[in-house]
Design a protein around this motif. Structure first.
Motif, PDB file in Angstrom:
ATOM      1  N   UNK A  97      40.406  47.755  19.515  1.00 30.40           N
ATOM      2  CA  UNK A  97      38.966  47.650  19.595  1.00 30.40           C
ATOM      3  C   UNK A  97      38.431  47.380  20.979  1.00 30.40           C
ATOM      4  N   UNK A  98      39.293  47.366  21.991  1.00 32.25           N
ATOM      5  CA  UNK A  98      38.824  47.122  23.350  1.00 32.25           C
ATOM      6  C   UNK A  98      37.902  48.254  23.792  1.00 32.25           C
ATOM      7  N   UNK A  99      36.834  47.883  24.468  1.00 30.53           N
ATOM      8  CA  UNK A  99      35.911  48.865  25.028  1.00 30.53           C
ATOM      9  C   UNK A  99      36.181  48.916  26.530  1.00 30.53           C
ATOM     10  N   UNK A 100      36.829  49.986  26.973  1.00 34.74           N
ATOM     11  CA  UNK A 100      37.269  50.105  28.354  1.00 34.74           C
ATOM     12  C   UNK A 100      36.225  50.870  29.143  1.00 34.74           C
ATOM     13  N   UNK A 101      35.741  50.252  30.204  1.00 33.91           N
ATOM     14  CA  UNK A 101      34.812  50.920  31.105  1.00 33.91           C
ATOM     15  C   UNK A 101      35.619  51.771  32.070  1.00 33.91           C
ATOM     16  N   UNK A 102      35.428  53.077  31.996  1.00 31.23           N
ATOM     17  CA  UNK A 102      36.213  53.995  32.801  1.00 31.23           C
ATOM     18  C   UNK A 102      35.596  54.159  34.181  1.00 31.23           C
ATOM     19  N   UNK A 103      36.489  54.149  35.173  1.00 31.77           N
ATOM     20  CA  UNK A 103      36.013  54.449  36.513  1.00 31.77           C
ATOM     21  C   UNK A 103      35.548  55.896  36.542  1.00 31.77           C
ATOM     22  N   UNK A 104      34.446  56.154  37.201  1.00 31.76           N
ATOM     23  CA  UNK A 104      33.863  57.496  37.209  1.00 31.76           C
ATOM     24  C   UNK A 104      34.890  58.540  37.625  1.00 31.76           C
ATOM     25  N   UNK A 105      34.994  59.602  36.794  1.00 30.32           N
ATOM     26  CA  UNK A 105      35.875  60.740  37.009  1.00 30.32           C
ATOM     27  C   UNK A 105      37.348  60.347  36.995  1.00 30.32           C
ATOM     28  N   UNK A 106      37.660  59.254  36.326  1.00 34.04           N
ATOM     29  CA  UNK A 106      39.054  58.845  36.159  1.00 34.04           C
ATOM     30  C   UNK A 106      39.316  58.664  34.675  1.00 34.04           C
ATOM     31  N   UNK A 107      40.384  59.273  34.190  1.00 40.27           N
ATOM     32  CA  UNK A 107      40.747  59.166  32.771  1.00 40.27           C
ATOM     33  C   UNK A 107      41.992  58.305  32.637  1.00 40.27           C
ATOM     34  N   UNK A 291      33.145  42.076  24.460  1.00 40.99           N
ATOM     35  CA  UNK A 291      32.900  42.344  23.042  1.00 40.99           C
ATOM     36  C   UNK A 291      32.494  41.072  22.303  1.00 40.99           C
ATOM     37  N   UNK A 292      32.523  39.943  22.980  1.00 43.98           N
ATOM     38  CA  UNK A 292      31.954  38.693  22.457  1.00 43.98           C
ATOM     39  C   UNK A 292      30.604  38.523  23.137  1.00 43.98           C
ATOM     40  N   UNK A 293      29.532  38.611  22.356  1.00 52.30           N
ATOM     41  CA  UNK A 293      28.204  38.566  22.924  1.00 52.30           C
ATOM     42  C   UNK A 293      27.840  37.216  23.499  1.00 52.30           C
ATOM     43  N   UNK A 294      26.697  37.175  24.147  1.00 46.57           N
ATOM     44  CA  UNK A 294      26.270  35.959  24.834  1.00 46.57           C
ATOM     45  C   UNK A 294      26.037  34.807  23.854  1.00 46.57           C
ATOM     46  N   UNK A 295      25.371  35.090  22.727  1.00 41.22           N
ATOM     47  CA  UNK A 295      25.120  34.012  21.749  1.00 41.22           C
ATOM     48  C   UNK A 295      26.427  33.513  21.137  1.00 41.22           C
TER      49      UNK A 295
END
Length: 431
Positions: A97-107, A291-295
Protein backbone atom coordinates in the motif's frame (compact mmCIF):
# COMPACT_ATOMS: atom_id res chain seq x y z
CA UNK A 1 37.66 -4.64 -3.53
CA UNK A 2 39.16 -4.77 -7.04
CA UNK A 3 37.13 -6.65 -9.59
CA UNK A 4 38.59 -9.98 -10.70
CA UNK A 5 39.77 -10.06 -14.34
CA UNK A 6 37.28 -11.54 -16.73
CA UNK A 7 37.90 -14.14 -19.42
CA UNK A 8 39.94 -13.08 -22.46
CA UNK A 9 37.95 -11.48 -25.24
CA UNK A 10 38.07 -13.51 -28.42
CA UNK A 11 38.45 -11.64 -31.69
CA UNK A 12 35.33 -11.43 -33.80
CA UNK A 13 34.80 -11.03 -37.45
CA UNK A 14 32.47 -8.04 -37.09
CA UNK A 15 33.23 -4.53 -35.86
CA UNK A 16 33.61 -3.99 -32.14
CA UNK A 17 30.49 -2.67 -30.42
CA UNK A 18 30.57 0.98 -29.56
CA UNK A 19 29.90 1.76 -25.91
CA UNK A 20 27.49 4.65 -25.66
CA UNK A 21 28.06 7.11 -22.84
CA UNK A 22 25.15 9.27 -23.79
CA UNK A 23 23.19 9.95 -20.60
CA UNK A 24 19.44 9.57 -20.47
CA UNK A 25 17.70 12.81 -21.21
CA UNK A 26 15.00 14.73 -19.40
CA UNK A 27 16.11 14.24 -15.79
CA UNK A 28 15.34 16.73 -13.05
CA UNK A 29 18.85 17.92 -12.19
CA UNK A 30 20.90 17.82 -15.40
CA UNK A 31 24.68 17.83 -15.26
CA UNK A 32 26.02 21.17 -16.56
CA UNK A 33 28.78 19.29 -18.42
CA UNK A 34 27.04 16.30 -20.04
CA UNK A 35 23.34 16.68 -19.27
CA UNK A 36 22.99 13.46 -17.24
CA UNK A 37 20.96 13.17 -14.08
CA UNK A 38 22.73 14.32 -10.96
CA UNK A 39 22.20 12.10 -7.90
CA UNK A 40 22.69 13.22 -4.33
CA UNK A 41 25.97 11.82 -2.95
CA UNK A 42 25.97 11.54 0.89
CA UNK A 43 29.76 11.32 1.19
CA UNK A 44 30.43 14.61 -0.58
CA UNK A 45 27.09 16.28 0.17
CA UNK A 46 26.80 17.20 -3.46
CA UNK A 47 24.90 16.32 -6.61
CA UNK A 48 27.13 13.83 -8.42
CA UNK A 49 27.14 12.92 -12.09
CA UNK A 50 27.57 9.14 -12.56
CA UNK A 51 28.85 9.68 -16.13
CA UNK A 52 31.45 12.43 -16.03
CA UNK A 53 31.97 12.68 -12.26
CA UNK A 54 31.01 16.33 -11.99
CA UNK A 55 30.03 17.56 -8.55
CA UNK A 56 27.60 20.31 -7.71
CA UNK A 57 28.11 21.20 -4.07
CA UNK A 58 25.05 21.79 -1.85
CA UNK A 59 25.95 24.35 0.75
CA UNK A 60 24.17 24.18 4.12
CA UNK A 61 21.25 26.57 4.35
CA UNK A 62 21.01 29.14 7.08
CA UNK A 63 17.22 28.94 6.93
CA UNK A 64 15.53 27.47 9.99
CA UNK A 65 12.98 24.69 9.54
CA UNK A 66 9.80 26.40 10.63
CA UNK A 67 6.89 24.87 12.47
CA UNK A 68 3.41 25.30 11.04
CA UNK A 69 0.59 26.49 13.27
CA UNK A 70 -2.12 23.86 13.70
CA UNK A 71 -5.07 26.24 13.98
CA UNK A 72 -3.95 28.44 11.10
CA UNK A 73 -3.55 25.42 8.84
CA UNK A 74 -7.08 24.13 9.42
CA UNK A 75 -8.63 27.60 9.11
CA UNK A 76 -6.94 28.18 5.76
CA UNK A 77 -6.24 24.70 4.40
CA UNK A 78 -7.01 25.56 0.79
CA UNK A 79 -3.90 26.12 -1.29
CA UNK A 80 -1.50 24.77 1.34
CA UNK A 81 -1.27 21.32 -0.27
CA UNK A 82 0.91 21.08 -3.36
CA UNK A 83 2.95 18.57 -5.33
CA UNK A 84 6.54 17.97 -4.28
CA UNK A 85 8.92 19.53 -6.79
CA UNK A 86 10.26 16.95 -9.22
CA UNK A 87 7.77 14.30 -8.06
CA UNK A 88 4.69 14.95 -10.16
CA UNK A 89 3.57 11.30 -10.42
CA UNK A 90 2.94 8.51 -7.95
CA UNK A 91 2.39 4.76 -8.03
CA UNK A 92 0.64 2.67 -5.37
CA UNK A 93 2.12 -0.68 -4.39
CA UNK A 94 -0.46 -3.48 -4.46
CA UNK A 95 1.51 -5.40 -1.83
CA UNK A 96 2.02 -3.02 1.08
CA UNK A 97 0.00 0.00 0.00
CA UNK A 98 2.97 2.36 -0.12
CA UNK A 99 2.41 5.41 -2.30
CA UNK A 100 5.75 6.06 -3.99
CA UNK A 101 6.41 9.50 -5.41
CA UNK A 102 8.29 8.89 -8.63
CA UNK A 103 11.09 11.13 -9.71
CA UNK A 104 10.07 12.80 -12.96
CA UNK A 105 10.79 10.58 -15.99
CA UNK A 106 12.18 7.83 -13.79
CA UNK A 107 10.45 4.46 -13.43
CA UNK A 108 10.95 1.80 -10.80
CA UNK A 109 10.12 -1.87 -11.18
CA UNK A 110 10.04 -3.01 -7.57
CA UNK A 111 8.59 -1.65 -4.35
CA UNK A 112 11.47 -0.88 -1.96
CA UNK A 113 9.30 -1.68 1.06
CA UNK A 114 7.99 -5.16 0.21
CA UNK A 115 9.73 -6.12 -3.08
CA UNK A 116 6.38 -6.40 -4.90
CA UNK A 117 6.58 -5.87 -8.63
CA UNK A 118 5.12 -2.49 -9.55
CA UNK A 119 2.89 -2.35 -12.57
CA UNK A 120 4.29 1.09 -13.33
CA UNK A 121 0.97 2.71 -14.07
CA UNK A 122 1.70 6.02 -12.45
CA UNK A 123 -0.92 8.65 -11.91
CA UNK A 124 -0.66 12.33 -11.24
CA UNK A 125 0.61 12.89 -7.72
CA UNK A 126 -2.06 14.17 -5.37
CA UNK A 127 -1.48 17.44 -3.60
CA UNK A 128 -0.05 17.05 -0.13
CA UNK A 129 1.42 19.03 2.73
CA UNK A 130 4.92 19.60 1.41
CA UNK A 131 7.90 18.53 3.51
CA UNK A 132 9.13 21.34 5.68
CA UNK A 133 12.46 19.74 6.45
CA UNK A 134 14.65 16.76 5.69
CA UNK A 135 17.68 14.99 7.06
CA UNK A 136 19.84 14.33 3.99
CA UNK A 137 21.61 10.98 3.71
CA UNK A 138 24.90 10.88 5.62
CA UNK A 139 25.74 7.17 5.25
CA UNK A 140 26.59 6.19 1.70
CA UNK A 141 25.50 2.89 0.21
CA UNK A 142 28.90 1.22 0.61
CA UNK A 143 28.88 1.82 4.37
CA UNK A 144 25.24 0.74 4.59
CA UNK A 145 26.07 -2.54 2.82
CA UNK A 146 28.84 -3.21 5.34
CA UNK A 147 26.49 -2.58 8.27
CA UNK A 148 23.88 -4.78 6.58
CA UNK A 149 26.29 -7.69 6.07
CA UNK A 150 27.61 -7.44 9.64
CA UNK A 151 24.05 -7.50 10.97
CA UNK A 152 22.94 -10.48 8.90
CA UNK A 153 26.21 -12.32 9.58
CA UNK A 154 25.35 -12.42 13.29
CA UNK A 155 21.98 -14.07 12.64
CA UNK A 156 23.09 -17.68 13.05
CA UNK A 157 19.69 -19.21 12.51
CA UNK A 158 18.90 -17.30 9.33
CA UNK A 159 18.38 -19.43 6.20
CA UNK A 160 21.45 -19.77 4.01
CA UNK A 161 19.60 -18.17 1.12
CA UNK A 162 19.12 -15.04 3.19
CA UNK A 163 22.85 -14.67 3.75
CA UNK A 164 23.44 -15.11 0.03
CA UNK A 165 20.96 -12.33 -0.54
CA UNK A 166 22.78 -10.18 1.99
CA UNK A 167 26.01 -10.59 0.07
CA UNK A 168 24.34 -9.08 -2.97
CA UNK A 169 23.90 -5.84 -1.07
CA UNK A 170 20.57 -5.09 -2.70
CA UNK A 171 19.89 -1.88 -0.86
CA UNK A 172 17.87 1.08 -2.05
CA UNK A 173 17.76 4.49 -0.46
CA UNK A 174 14.41 6.02 0.41
CA UNK A 175 13.05 8.94 2.37
CA UNK A 176 10.35 7.98 4.86
CA UNK A 177 7.68 10.53 5.82
CA UNK A 178 7.22 11.55 9.45
CA UNK A 179 5.25 14.16 11.35
CA UNK A 180 6.61 16.11 14.28
CA UNK A 181 4.34 17.87 16.77
CA UNK A 182 4.98 20.51 19.41
CA UNK A 183 2.41 21.33 22.07
CA UNK A 184 2.12 23.21 25.33
CA UNK A 185 -0.17 21.19 27.59
CA UNK A 186 -2.15 22.19 30.68
CA UNK A 187 -3.69 19.28 32.58
CA UNK A 188 -6.19 19.16 35.44
CA UNK A 189 -6.42 15.87 37.27
CA UNK A 190 -8.52 14.32 40.02
CA UNK A 191 -7.59 11.18 41.88
CA UNK A 192 -6.43 9.71 45.15
CA UNK A 193 -3.18 9.64 47.08
CA UNK A 194 -2.22 6.53 49.01
CA UNK A 195 0.09 6.80 52.03
CA UNK A 196 1.35 3.64 53.67
CA UNK A 197 1.48 3.23 57.43
CA UNK A 198 2.24 0.28 59.67
CA UNK A 199 0.46 -1.07 62.71
CA UNK A 200 1.40 -3.77 65.18
CA UNK A 201 -0.97 -6.70 65.22
CA UNK A 202 -1.21 -9.48 67.81
CA UNK A 203 -1.89 -12.99 66.65
CA UNK A 204 -1.55 -16.56 67.87
CA UNK A 205 0.48 -19.18 66.05
CA UNK A 206 0.34 -22.93 66.63
CA UNK A 207 3.73 -24.52 67.17
CA UNK A 208 4.60 -28.21 67.38
CA UNK A 209 7.30 -29.70 69.55
CA UNK A 210 8.55 -33.13 70.60
CA UNK A 211 8.86 -34.44 74.14
CA UNK A 212 9.07 -37.81 75.90
CA UNK A 213 6.17 -39.14 77.89
CA UNK A 214 6.41 -41.04 81.17
CA UNK A 215 7.62 -44.29 79.55
CA UNK A 216 10.25 -42.48 77.44
CA UNK A 217 8.36 -42.52 74.12
CA UNK A 218 8.74 -39.48 71.80
CA UNK A 219 5.46 -37.62 71.47
CA UNK A 220 4.62 -34.66 69.21
CA UNK A 221 2.56 -32.00 70.90
CA UNK A 222 1.27 -28.53 69.95
CA UNK A 223 0.81 -25.26 71.75
CA UNK A 224 -0.54 -21.78 71.08
CA UNK A 225 2.14 -19.07 71.07
CA UNK A 226 1.18 -15.35 71.08
CA UNK A 227 3.17 -13.23 68.58
CA UNK A 228 3.22 -9.75 67.04
CA UNK A 229 3.82 -8.55 63.49
CA UNK A 230 4.03 -5.28 61.54
CA UNK A 231 1.24 -4.91 58.96
CA UNK A 232 1.22 -2.23 56.24
CA UNK A 233 -2.03 -0.43 55.43
CA UNK A 234 -2.75 2.36 52.93
CA UNK A 235 -4.64 5.53 53.78
CA UNK A 236 -6.35 7.02 50.70
CA UNK A 237 -7.20 10.72 50.39
CA UNK A 238 -8.86 12.58 47.51
CA UNK A 239 -6.58 14.95 45.61
CA UNK A 240 -6.77 17.32 42.63
CA UNK A 241 -4.16 19.42 40.91
CA UNK A 242 -2.68 20.79 37.72
CA UNK A 243 0.48 20.11 35.76
CA UNK A 244 1.90 21.67 32.63
CA UNK A 245 4.41 20.32 30.15
CA UNK A 246 5.84 21.43 26.81
CA UNK A 247 6.39 18.69 24.24
CA UNK A 248 8.93 19.26 21.48
CA UNK A 249 9.23 17.28 18.26
CA UNK A 250 7.07 14.27 19.07
CA UNK A 251 8.01 12.08 16.09
CA UNK A 252 5.23 10.11 14.41
CA UNK A 253 5.74 7.66 11.56
CA UNK A 254 3.56 8.72 8.63
CA UNK A 255 4.04 5.53 6.62
CA UNK A 256 1.99 2.34 6.91
CA UNK A 257 4.25 0.35 4.60
CA UNK A 258 6.81 -0.39 7.33
CA UNK A 259 5.88 -1.95 10.68
CA UNK A 260 6.18 0.60 13.48
CA UNK A 261 8.10 -1.95 15.51
CA UNK A 262 10.98 -1.74 13.02
CA UNK A 263 11.08 2.05 12.81
CA UNK A 264 11.12 2.27 16.61
CA UNK A 265 14.56 0.63 16.54
CA UNK A 266 16.07 3.20 14.15
CA UNK A 267 16.41 6.21 16.51
CA UNK A 268 18.10 8.29 17.61
CA UNK A 269 17.46 10.79 14.83
CA UNK A 270 19.41 14.02 15.05
CA UNK A 271 16.36 16.20 14.47
CA UNK A 272 18.38 19.24 15.48
CA UNK A 273 20.17 18.70 12.16
CA UNK A 274 16.99 19.06 10.09
CA UNK A 275 17.52 21.25 7.05
CA UNK A 276 15.05 23.20 5.03
CA UNK A 277 13.63 20.85 2.41
CA UNK A 278 15.31 20.93 -0.98
CA UNK A 279 14.36 18.72 -3.94
CA UNK A 280 18.09 18.17 -4.55
CA UNK A 281 18.26 15.94 -1.46
CA UNK A 282 15.81 13.51 -3.09
CA UNK A 283 17.63 13.14 -6.38
CA UNK A 284 18.46 9.49 -6.99
CA UNK A 285 16.38 8.27 -4.03
CA UNK A 286 12.85 6.98 -3.71
CA UNK A 287 10.34 9.00 -1.73
CA UNK A 288 7.12 7.82 -0.13
CA UNK A 289 4.06 9.97 0.26
CA UNK A 290 2.62 10.02 3.77
CA UNK A 291 -0.33 7.65 4.26
CA UNK A 292 -1.00 8.62 7.89
CA UNK A 293 -2.84 11.92 7.70
CA UNK A 294 -2.20 14.96 9.83
CA UNK A 295 -5.16 14.39 12.19
CA UNK A 296 -4.33 10.71 12.65
CA UNK A 297 -0.73 11.66 13.28
CA UNK A 298 -1.72 14.13 15.99
CA UNK A 299 -3.97 11.50 17.60
CA UNK A 300 -0.95 9.21 17.88
CA UNK A 301 1.17 12.04 19.23
CA UNK A 302 -1.49 12.82 21.85
CA UNK A 303 -1.40 9.20 23.02
CA UNK A 304 2.36 9.49 23.55
CA UNK A 305 1.94 12.80 25.38
CA UNK A 306 -0.89 11.42 27.51
CA UNK A 307 1.28 8.60 28.81
CA UNK A 308 3.92 11.09 29.96
CA UNK A 309 1.30 13.48 31.36
CA UNK A 310 -0.15 10.71 33.52
CA UNK A 311 3.30 10.05 34.87
CA UNK A 312 3.66 13.74 35.70
CA UNK A 313 0.29 13.71 37.49
CA UNK A 314 1.31 10.69 39.56
CA UNK A 315 4.55 12.37 40.58
CA UNK A 316 2.64 15.55 41.45
CA UNK A 317 0.25 13.57 43.68
CA UNK A 318 3.14 12.04 45.56
CA UNK A 319 2.67 9.46 48.31
CA UNK A 320 3.27 5.77 48.01
CA UNK A 321 0.43 5.02 45.60
CA UNK A 322 -1.63 7.05 43.17
CA UNK A 323 -5.01 6.64 41.49
CA UNK A 324 -6.07 8.85 38.59
CA UNK A 325 -9.81 9.14 38.05
CA UNK A 326 -9.95 12.07 35.61
CA UNK A 327 -7.24 13.62 33.45
CA UNK A 328 -8.28 16.57 31.28
CA UNK A 329 -5.60 18.05 29.04
CA UNK A 330 -5.72 21.22 26.99
CA UNK A 331 -3.28 21.57 24.07
CA UNK A 332 -2.20 25.15 23.35
CA UNK A 333 0.01 26.51 20.58
CA UNK A 334 0.17 23.23 18.65
CA UNK A 335 2.61 23.28 15.74
CA UNK A 336 3.65 20.61 13.29
CA UNK A 337 5.90 19.92 10.35
CA UNK A 338 6.25 17.22 7.73
CA UNK A 339 9.77 15.83 7.51
CA UNK A 340 11.60 13.22 5.45
CA UNK A 341 14.13 10.92 7.12
CA UNK A 342 16.69 8.82 5.19
CA UNK A 343 16.65 5.03 5.30
CA UNK A 344 18.48 2.34 3.36
CA UNK A 345 16.08 -0.52 2.63
CA UNK A 346 16.51 -4.18 1.83
CA UNK A 347 13.22 -5.89 1.07
CA UNK A 348 12.80 -9.47 0.00
CA UNK A 349 10.36 -12.36 0.04
CA UNK A 350 11.08 -15.73 1.61
CA UNK A 351 8.53 -18.49 1.14
CA UNK A 352 5.99 -15.90 -0.03
CA UNK A 353 6.37 -13.81 3.11
CA UNK A 354 7.81 -10.27 3.00
CA UNK A 355 10.72 -9.23 5.20
CA UNK A 356 12.40 -5.86 5.61
CA UNK A 357 15.73 -4.60 6.83
CA UNK A 358 16.20 -0.90 7.54
CA UNK A 359 19.38 1.08 8.04
CA UNK A 360 19.37 4.57 9.51
CA UNK A 361 20.75 6.77 6.73
CA UNK A 362 22.40 9.06 9.29
CA UNK A 363 23.95 6.65 11.80
CA UNK A 364 24.08 3.23 10.12
CA UNK A 365 21.97 1.61 12.84
CA UNK A 366 20.29 -1.57 11.56
CA UNK A 367 16.81 -2.86 12.36
CA UNK A 368 15.04 -5.70 10.63
CA UNK A 369 13.07 -8.89 10.71
CA UNK A 370 14.05 -12.15 9.06
CA UNK A 371 12.94 -15.77 8.81
CA UNK A 372 14.37 -18.62 10.86
CA UNK A 373 15.84 -21.83 9.51
CA UNK A 374 14.17 -24.65 11.41
CA UNK A 375 16.77 -27.04 10.00
CA UNK A 376 19.56 -25.07 11.68
CA UNK A 377 17.57 -24.77 14.89
CA UNK A 378 16.86 -28.52 14.91
CA UNK A 379 20.53 -29.34 14.31
CA UNK A 380 21.53 -26.99 17.12
CA UNK A 381 19.04 -28.61 19.50
CA UNK A 382 20.36 -32.05 18.55
CA UNK A 383 23.90 -30.83 19.17
CA UNK A 384 22.95 -29.57 22.64
CA UNK A 385 21.24 -32.87 23.43
CA UNK A 386 24.35 -34.76 22.29
CA UNK A 387 26.57 -32.60 24.50
CA UNK A 388 24.21 -33.10 27.44
CA UNK A 389 24.15 -36.86 26.87
CA UNK A 390 27.96 -36.91 26.76
CA UNK A 391 28.20 -35.02 30.06
CA UNK A 392 25.71 -37.40 31.70
CA UNK A 393 27.66 -40.42 30.43
CA UNK A 394 30.98 -38.99 31.65
CA UNK A 395 29.47 -38.22 35.07
CA UNK A 396 28.04 -41.75 35.43
CA UNK A 397 31.32 -43.29 34.25
CA UNK A 398 33.34 -41.29 36.76
CA UNK A 399 30.88 -42.20 39.50
CA UNK A 400 31.11 -45.91 38.61
CA UNK A 401 34.92 -46.03 38.55
CA UNK A 402 35.08 -44.05 41.77
CA UNK A 403 32.81 -46.54 43.51
CA UNK A 404 34.93 -49.55 42.45
CA UNK A 405 38.03 -48.14 44.09
CA UNK A 406 39.86 -47.70 40.76
CA UNK A 407 41.52 -44.49 39.72
CA UNK A 408 39.58 -42.36 37.26
CA UNK A 409 40.66 -42.98 33.68
CA UNK A 410 42.73 -39.77 33.24
CA UNK A 411 44.65 -40.29 36.49
CA UNK A 412 45.30 -43.94 35.60
CA UNK A 413 46.74 -43.00 32.22
CA UNK A 414 49.04 -40.38 33.78
CA UNK A 415 50.29 -42.91 36.34
CA UNK A 416 51.06 -45.47 33.61
CA UNK A 417 52.99 -42.87 31.61
CA UNK A 418 55.04 -41.91 34.65
CA UNK A 419 55.83 -45.58 35.40
CA UNK A 420 57.17 -46.11 31.88
CA UNK A 421 59.64 -43.24 32.12
CA UNK A 422 63.27 -44.06 33.22
CA UNK A 423 64.26 -43.06 36.75
CA UNK A 424 66.38 -39.92 37.03
CA UNK A 425 70.09 -40.20 37.80
CA UNK A 426 71.43 -39.25 41.18
CA UNK A 427 73.06 -36.07 39.79
CA UNK A 428 69.71 -34.89 38.56
CA UNK A 429 70.46 -35.33 34.83
CA UNK A 430 68.49 -37.58 32.55
CA UNK A 431 69.97 -39.97 29.94
Amino acid sequence: MAASPGPPVLPSAGPAPVESKTPPAGRKFPCPKCGARLDFDPSSRALHCPYCGALEKIEPSAAVVTERNWDEYWSNQKGQEVQVAGRSSQVTCTGCGAVILLQDQVATDKCPYCATHLENKPESAQAMIPPGGALPFKIEKRVAVQAFNEWIGKRWFAPTGLKQFANLGQLSGAYLPFWTFDSMTYTHYEGERGDDYTVTENYVETETYNEKDADGTDVTRSRQVPKTRQVTHTRWTSVAGEVEQFFDDILIQASRSIPEGLCQHLPPWDLQGLEEFRPEFLSGFLTERYTVGLRDGFDRAQAIMDAEIRGLCSRDIGGDHQRLHQVRTQHVGVTFKSVLLPVWLASYRYQDKPYQILINGRTGKVAGNRPYSWVKISLFVLFLLAVLAGLVWAFNAAKTTGGSGERPAPARVVAEIKASLPLPRSNGSSP
